[in-house]
Scaffold this motif. Structure first.
Motif, mmCIF file in Angstrom:
data_model
loop_
_atom_site.group_PDB
_atom_site.id
_atom_site.type_symbol
_atom_site.label_atom_id
_atom_site.label_comp_id
_atom_site.label_asym_id
_atom_site.label_seq_id
_atom_site.Cartn_x
_atom_site.Cartn_y
_atom_site.Cartn_z
ATOM 1 N N UNK A 108 0.845 -1.197 0.000
ATOM 2 C CA UNK A 108 0.000 0.000 0.000
ATOM 3 C C UNK A 108 0.881 1.247 0.000
ATOM 4 N N UNK A 109 0.351 2.361 -0.647
ATOM 5 C CA UNK A 109 1.111 3.606 -0.707
ATOM 6 C C UNK A 109 1.173 4.212 0.687
ATOM 7 N N UNK A 110 2.335 4.645 1.091
ATOM 8 C CA UNK A 110 2.538 5.153 2.449
ATOM 9 C C UNK A 110 3.038 6.591 2.390
ATOM 10 N N UNK A 111 2.324 7.479 3.119
ATOM 11 C CA UNK A 111 2.745 8.874 3.199
ATOM 12 C C UNK A 111 4.117 8.996 3.847
ATOM 13 N N UNK A 112 4.319 8.186 4.898
ATOM 14 C CA UNK A 112 5.603 8.240 5.582
ATOM 15 C C UNK A 112 6.741 7.816 4.689
ATOM 16 N N UNK A 113 6.505 6.771 3.899
ATOM 17 C CA UNK A 113 7.551 6.311 2.990
ATOM 18 C C UNK A 113 7.821 7.344 1.892
ATOM 19 N N UNK A 114 6.736 7.944 1.393
ATOM 20 C CA UNK A 114 6.873 8.972 0.360
ATOM 21 C C UNK A 114 7.705 10.147 0.889
ATOM 22 N N UNK B 95 27.719 25.276 -8.733
ATOM 23 C CA UNK B 95 27.075 23.956 -8.637
ATOM 24 C C UNK B 95 25.669 24.078 -8.050
ATOM 25 N N UNK B 96 25.505 24.947 -7.077
ATOM 26 C CA UNK B 96 24.180 25.121 -6.463
ATOM 27 C C UNK B 96 23.215 25.777 -7.437
ATOM 28 N N UNK B 97 23.700 26.684 -8.267
ATOM 29 C CA UNK B 97 22.838 27.295 -9.277
ATOM 30 C C UNK B 97 22.365 26.267 -10.292
ATOM 31 N N UNK B 98 23.252 25.333 -10.656
ATOM 32 C CA UNK B 98 22.853 24.263 -11.575
ATOM 33 C C UNK B 98 21.890 23.281 -10.910
ATOM 34 N N UNK B 99 22.046 23.100 -9.624
ATOM 35 C CA UNK B 99 21.208 22.160 -8.890
ATOM 36 C C UNK B 99 19.807 22.711 -8.636
ATOM 37 N N UNK B 100 19.676 24.037 -8.627
ATOM 38 C CA UNK B 100 18.416 24.672 -8.270
ATOM 39 C C UNK B 100 17.249 24.255 -9.171
ATOM 40 N N UNK B 101 17.366 24.316 -10.510
ATOM 41 C CA UNK B 101 16.234 23.879 -11.348
ATOM 42 C C UNK B 101 15.947 22.386 -11.225
ATOM 43 N N UNK B 102 16.968 21.566 -10.952
ATOM 44 C CA UNK B 102 16.740 20.124 -10.778
ATOM 45 C C UNK B 102 15.901 19.869 -9.528
ATOM 46 N N UNK B 103 16.233 20.569 -8.447
ATOM 47 C CA UNK B 103 15.452 20.411 -7.223
ATOM 48 C C UNK B 103 14.036 20.972 -7.397
ATOM 49 N N UNK B 104 13.903 22.012 -8.209
ATOM 50 C CA UNK B 104 12.574 22.573 -8.474
ATOM 51 C C UNK B 104 11.701 21.552 -9.200
ATOM 52 N N UNK B 105 12.271 20.894 -10.204
ATOM 53 C CA UNK B 105 11.502 19.885 -10.934
ATOM 54 C C UNK B 105 11.182 18.690 -10.047
ATOM 55 N N UNK B 106 12.101 18.337 -9.169
ATOM 56 C CA UNK B 106 11.837 17.234 -8.245
ATOM 57 C C UNK B 106 10.695 17.591 -7.293
ATOM 58 N N UNK B 107 10.632 18.840 -6.868
ATOM 59 C CA UNK B 107 9.549 19.280 -5.998
ATOM 60 C C UNK B 107 8.220 19.274 -6.742
ATOM 61 N N UNK B 108 8.233 19.699 -8.009
ATOM 62 C CA UNK B 108 7.010 19.646 -8.809
ATOM 63 C C UNK B 108 6.527 18.216 -8.994
ATOM 64 N N UNK B 109 7.475 17.302 -9.194
ATOM 65 C CA UNK B 109 7.112 15.880 -9.326
ATOM 66 C C UNK B 109 6.466 15.367 -8.045
ATOM 67 N N UNK B 110 7.029 15.742 -6.899
ATOM 68 C CA UNK B 110 6.449 15.338 -5.618
ATOM 69 C C UNK B 110 5.055 15.934 -5.438
ATOM 70 N N UNK B 111 4.878 17.179 -5.863
ATOM 71 C CA UNK B 111 3.574 17.823 -5.759
ATOM 72 C C UNK B 111 2.547 17.111 -6.621
ATOM 73 N N UNK B 112 2.948 16.712 -7.826
ATOM 74 C CA UNK B 112 2.034 15.994 -8.718
ATOM 75 C C UNK B 112 1.584 14.670 -8.104
ATOM 76 N N UNK B 113 2.523 13.923 -7.524
ATOM 77 C CA UNK B 113 2.186 12.648 -6.884
ATOM 78 C C UNK B 113 1.298 12.880 -5.665
ATOM 79 N N UNK B 114 1.603 13.920 -4.888
ATOM 80 C CA UNK B 114 0.818 14.216 -3.687
ATOM 81 C C UNK B 114 -0.628 14.539 -4.036
#
Length: 346
Positions: free
Chosen positions: A16-22, A51-70
């Motif tokens: 089963x899908x788990x909020x805690x695991x997510x 490096x942090x400037x390059x990482x910023x859009x990647x983390x933004x897309x990862x957050x959007x992906x998490x929002x979509x799943x949520x």
């Protein structure tokens, strides 16, 4: 009759899908993204490494992906709200247009303030005519009957500048003659009164504009009353030209500011009376944004007028030079407000 088929058993490889695991799998990215955003908000892009400037859009897309799943899995509302707020912050900081404080001030001074003043030009003409009407009314009354003067200008504020004063005394109050230094304190009294009076009336004219513009027009009419009465006294003694120079050096800026403040109040009043297809509240709100920009400029103009009054008029005693400075200030304000900017045309 066939027996009902048994429900398929849940397989061990489909938990089963788990909020805690997510949260455990993805929370590290959210925390890292939020830290970078906080540093970016406080100190700008220079606070981040390459490096942090390059990482910023990647983390933004990862957050959007998490929002979509949520959203798809109906996770708890607190987590969903946190991810939405984080995504909005990220969007505006990464992809939004960001202006520095200096750039915003420059835009306001060069474009927003003059554009707001130009948009109320009709109201400005109306208020200027009302001020002129007040000055002409008091001037004509005092010129024909000097007793009217005491109804328009308080005796303690006039500082002896009334129909009973001699020509020599009136001339000395303008910075001319042998008694100029002796009457300097009286000059300061009336100058301070005139500036304070006009500033107070200007602010009240704007503040009371919501009452259909009626108090605004009444106050602006009253604004011209004192000036016209004083001109009548000096003109009656043959000193009209000199008094005009004494008033002109700062009056072009101060009275222009008074007209603009009245125009700002009148714009709000007109929006309340004639809202058009909009609601009265919305019409007043939209007019208020324009009027607010005008009033920020009015405050700046009053400060300039105060400097001209406090220093220029006291240090410059030549009447022609006073007229020249007042005329130059008037031309400056007219050019500043009404000559279109390149960005406005575009």
């Amino acid at each position: 009759m066939q027996p009902a088929s048994p429900e398929p058993a849940r397989t061990a490889d489909a938990p089963a899908f788990s909020t805690g695991r997510f949260r455990a799998e993805r929370e590290a990215d959210w925390i890292a993204f939020e830290r970078l955003l906080t540093r970016l908000e406080k100190r700008g892009a220079k606070a981040l490494t390459s490096d942090e400037l390059l990482e910023l859009p990647l983390l933004y897309r990862a957050t959007l992906s998490s929002l979509s799943i949520a959203r798809a899995t109906s996770l708890d509302k607190a987590l969903l709200a946190h991810l939405e707020a984080l995504s909005i912050r990220g969007y505006f900081l990464i992809y939004g247009v960001r202006e520095t404080r200096r750039s915003r001030i420059r835009r306001f001074v060069l474009y927003d303030w003059p554009a707001a003043v130009r948009s109320v030009w009709k109201e400005t003409v109306v208020i200027a005519m009302i001020i002129l009407l007040g000055a002409l009314t008091s001037y004509s009354l005092v010129a024909n009957n000097s007793e009217w003067y005491y109804n328009f200008v308080a005796e303690d504020m006039a500082g002896g500048r009334d129909p009973r004063a001699s020509v020599e005394y009136l001339q000395s109050t303008l910075g001319h003659g042998n008694a100029a230094k002796e009457s300097e304190s009286g000059l300061h009294v009336f100058a301070t009164f005139l500036f304070t009076h006009n500033s107070r009336v200007s602010i009240m004219s704007f503040a009371l504009g919501f009452a259909f513009g009626v108090p605004t027009m009444m106050l602006e009419y009253y604004q011209g009353i004192g000036i016209g009465a004083m001109i009548a006294v000096f003109a009656g003694k043959g000193l009209g030209f000199d008094f005009g120079g004494w008033l002109f050096i700062h009056g072009t800026t101060e009275l222009f500011a008074a007209a603009l403040s009245g125009a700002a109040g009148l714009r709000i009043g007109a929006a309340v009376v004639f809202p058009g297809a909009r609601s009265r509240l919305r019409a007043a709100s939209e007019a208020g944004r324009t009027a607010g920009k005008v009033m920020v400029g009015v405050i700046a103009m009053l400060l300039v007028a105060g400097l001209l009054e406090g220093f220029g008029r006291q240090l410059i005693t030549d009447t022609v030079l006073r007229y020249a400075i007042g005329s130059a200030m008037l031309l400056f304000w007219l050019a500043y407000y009404y000559i279109p900017r390149r960005e406005d045309v575009a």
